[in-house]
Motif scaffolding. Structure first.
Motif, PDB file in Angstrom:
ATOM      1  N   ASP A 168      13.387  -5.228 -11.814  1.00 47.93           N
ATOM      2  CA  ASP A 168      13.607  -4.949 -10.384  1.00 47.93           C
ATOM      3  C   ASP A 168      13.419  -3.464 -10.090  1.00 47.93           C
ATOM      4  N   ARG A 171       9.751  -2.433 -10.090  1.00 51.95           N
ATOM      5  CA  ARG A 171       9.062  -2.836  -8.856  1.00 51.95           C
ATOM      6  C   ARG A 171       9.400  -1.879  -7.711  1.00 51.95           C
ATOM      7  N   ASN A 175       6.507   0.490  -6.181  1.00 44.98           N
ATOM      8  CA  ASN A 175       6.227   0.237  -4.764  1.00 44.98           C
ATOM      9  C   ASN A 175       6.356   1.520  -3.945  1.00 44.98           C
ATOM     10  N   ARG A 192      -0.397  -1.334  -6.990  1.00 46.38           N
ATOM     11  CA  ARG A 192       0.471  -2.052  -7.922  1.00 46.38           C
ATOM     12  C   ARG A 192       0.146  -1.559  -9.321  1.00 46.38           C
TER      13      ARG A 192
END
Length: 342
Positions: A168, A171, A175, A192
């Motif tokens: 998590d 990401r 991001n 990404r």
């Protein structure tokens, strides 16, 4: 404390390394382009079509100088190693502890905590230094979410829970990463994370730098007698240096900051990369050399180690963390203390 020595990076295609007395001779097109005394080197890293004499391989093994072979793009191929050093009891303890779920979770939690905390510092510095050039609300949201991940990691979590928090947090971080790039956004961006192959210039830089970091960590672990293949966050897999990958996690943001500096300061530009028809991105020889020089200079910078409170070159941090992990295995420390940058 171990002396910080240099790494010889050989990127010229067709080069051949040979033993010449107490030196490494780099031969190119039939002539000797460079001689380096072996006692000044901690490791030699060869990229692409670079050959090496068996006598030099043996010499490196005797002198405990790491000799690694990578592809031109930085993917690890092989490593020449002399007799295994260190205490066999230490390695046996490393293997036993790897079968302990609670111990594995504790090590994994410490490594991920270092990674997330240092990733958060990267965002904080960008907000502080370039607050007028970046999307401040987006960065602040990322900082807050990574802060929540840090608080969760400070509790007792099972190994799968640690991995969930790490995923998590990664990401959230990646991001937000695109906001940290403030120059030539048409050609340098992060949509990404992509690895094999990297599909944009930033991912190409990061993948190459991460390979350098894991190679340094692997060398450090071998130098203190640990097995770099047996990890805790990264479980056993043939051909994977699990423990080196574990302990490199806290150093990934260091590589991230170096990549950002090279791009934001204009030291690397659009033309330093080639994009294939399939979308894979490769660095040019010039870009690779620029990156390697910058990486070597970064390792020579001095900082205060946050746990030992001793000033040392950044390149020595890899060896120090390997020593601290060995002390943890011997029950000389209550936990593994990851490097957390300020």
């Amino acid at each position: 404390m171990k002396k910080h020595l240099n790494t010889l990076f050989v990127t010229t295609q067709g080069a051949y390394l040979a033993k010449d007395g107490e030196t490494v001779a780099v031969r190119i097109d039939g002539g000797v382009a460079l001689r380096v005394p072996l006692h000044t080197l901690a490791s030699i890293v060869c990229f692409g079509n670079v050959g090496c004499s068996p006598f030099l391989m043996g010499f490196c093994g005797e002198r405990d100088v790491g000799l690694s072979f990578l592809t031109e793009n930085g993917r690890f191929l092989a490593r020449v190693q002399g007799p295994v050093s260190g205490n066999v009891l230490l390695r046996r303890e490393q293997y036993r502890r790897a079968d302990d779920p609670a111990f594995s979770a504790a090590v994994a939690g410490a490594c991920v905590l270092g990674k997330v905390a240092n990733s958060r510092t990267v965002l904080l510095r960008a907000l502080r230094d370039h607050g007028d050039k970046v999307d401040a609300p987006a960065l602040q949201e990322g900082i807050d979410r990574l802060g929540a991940a840090i608080r969760r990691l400070q509790g007792e979590l099972a190994l799968d829970e640690v991995r969930g928090v790490e995923g998590d947090a990664a990401r959230v971080y990646f991001n937000t990463f695109d906001h940290l790039i403030i120059r030539d956004k048409d050609h340098f961006f992060m949509r990404r994370r992509s690895r094999r192959p990297p599909l944009d210039r930033i991912n190409c830089l990061l993948s190459f730098l991460y390979t350098l970091v894991v190679n340094d960590m692997r060398s450090a672990l071998e130098s203190v007698g640990l097995d770099p293949a047996v990890g805790y966050l990264h479980r056993d897999r043939p051909g994977r240096a699990g423990l080196a990958l574990d302990l490199m996690e806290e150093f990934r943001p260091m590589a991230d900051r170096l990549a950002l500096s090279l791009v934001n300061l204009g030291q690397l530009q659009q033309g330093d990369f080639a994009v294939s028809d399939g979308g894979a991105v490769r660095m040019s020889d010039t870009a690779r050399k620029t990156l390697l020089v910058a990486y070597q200079k970064r390792k020579q910078e001095e900082m205060v180690h946050p746990f030992l409170e001793e000033r040392m070159s950044l390149g020595l941090f890899f060896h120090t963390q390997a020593l601290l992990f060995a002390r943890y295995l011997r029950d000389e420390l209550d936990g593994y203390p990851p490097v957390i940058w300020k």
